[in-house]
Design an enzyme around this catalytic site. Structure first.
Site: not given
Ligand SMILES: [Zn+2]
Length: 324
Positions: A85, A107, A268, A270-271
């Protein structure tokens, strides 16, 4: 496996593949259990921060172990991707390719356009030699996630996507349409407030930008970062148990469901699992102040996360049953 076939099927089938970040054993167990029980393809994401936290060698073999664990759980042919990522340099992406990752993200979205193209192309040329797929990014997301942060977002310019995808050869493209990293995706000034609950209501995603990108690149895999919904049940639990997360807010799940039905084939999250983990630990330690066995609170955290991942797979992404 890499993402190529997975994404092609997801676009045709009108669902999205969950990309869940992992940093520790409990998170990985919860992801694999949820994916195995729902038979959902899954992308295990490792960020640069995770590599620094957990050690890259450990993470890589944990992911390999996860495939065997999935089989033990009765998932005969697990469909699991190990993905970097937010790779921020050629060296980091190369190191992950060399290390056995099946997919990487470069990125370079904070660089000027031509430099983004040059760096992305360099990563693609290297990765494709090993059949590793590459995600690139155009446009800038706001928010903070590990080392990635930006104060403001810049929507992806649809007029750039064909040129970018053609010249770089990337396999998928992360775009900016109003999602944001972290648990504070929007400032109160960007939102309205629900008069009944006092909770913030976020601005809607820019579906017009997504539509314009899809028109330019028909059938091309699109990725959404920063797509946690910041479930208010966890935020409230954390706040009522001594935590302090004022006005934490995410992307409404109905909007993600809508996006998943389009060419958006990787979302995506994650949090949300961080919030589930933290809520569980606060709950156990508040209810049982004498507890000092980490398995007792990390185990509950694992249950919370597993439930969250299953909910995302079934109710938001629609990827359940797609990896029978
Ligand atoms: Zn991201």
């Amino acid at each position: 496996m890499n993402t190529r076939e997975m994404f092609a099927k997801a676009i045709k089938g009108g669902y999205a593949i969950p990309a869940f970040n992992f940093n520790n054993m409990e998170q990985l167990q919860a992801i694999i259990k949820a994916a195995a029980e729902t038979k959902s393809p899954v992308i295990l994401q490792v960020s640069k921060g995770a590599r620094n936290y957990a050690n890259q060698t450990l993470l890589r073999y944990m992911a390999q172990g996860a495939v065997e664990y999935a089989k033990e759980l009765g998932w005969e042919k697990p469909q699991i991707v190990l993905h970097l990522d937010h790779g921020d340099s050629f060296e980091l992406c190369k190191s992950c390719v060399d290390f056995g990752f099946s997919s990487v993200m470069i990125d370079a979205s904070s660089l000027p356009y031509e430099e983004n193209i040059a760096l992305t192309k360099k990563v693609v040329e290297y990765a494709h030699k090993y059949d590793v797929t590459v995600e690139a990014e155009l446009g800038v997301l706001a928010g903070v996630e590990d080392e990635v942060s930006s104060a403001v977002s810049h929507y992806t310019k649809p007029e750039e996507v064909v040129d970018f995808a053609t010249r770089t050869g990337c396999d998928s493209l992360a775009i900016s349409i109003g999602t944001s990293h972290g648990a504070y995706k929007f400032t109160p000034e960007q939102c309205t407030r629900d008069p009944k609950t006092g909770k913030l209501v976020p601005p809607p995603l820019a579906f017009d930008v997504l539509d314009a990108v899809m028109e330019q690149l028909p059938g091309f895999p699109i990725v959404l970062h920063g797509s946690s919904s910041v479930p208010q049940e966890y935020v409230d639990m954390i706040n009522s148990l001594g935590g302090k997360l004022p006005d934490a807010i995410g992307i409404p799940e109905e909007q993600l469901r809508q996006a998943a039905k389009s060419a958006v084939c990787k979302i995506n999250i994650d949090s949300d699992s961080r919030l589930a983990f933290t809520a569980a630990v606060r709950k156990v330690l508040t209810e049982k102040p004498g507890e000092f066995d980490p398995r007792k609170y990390c185990g509950v955290a694992r249950d919370f996360m597993e439930e969250l991942y299953k909910h995302k797979i079934i109710d938001v992404l629609g990827s359940d049953g797609k990896a029978e």
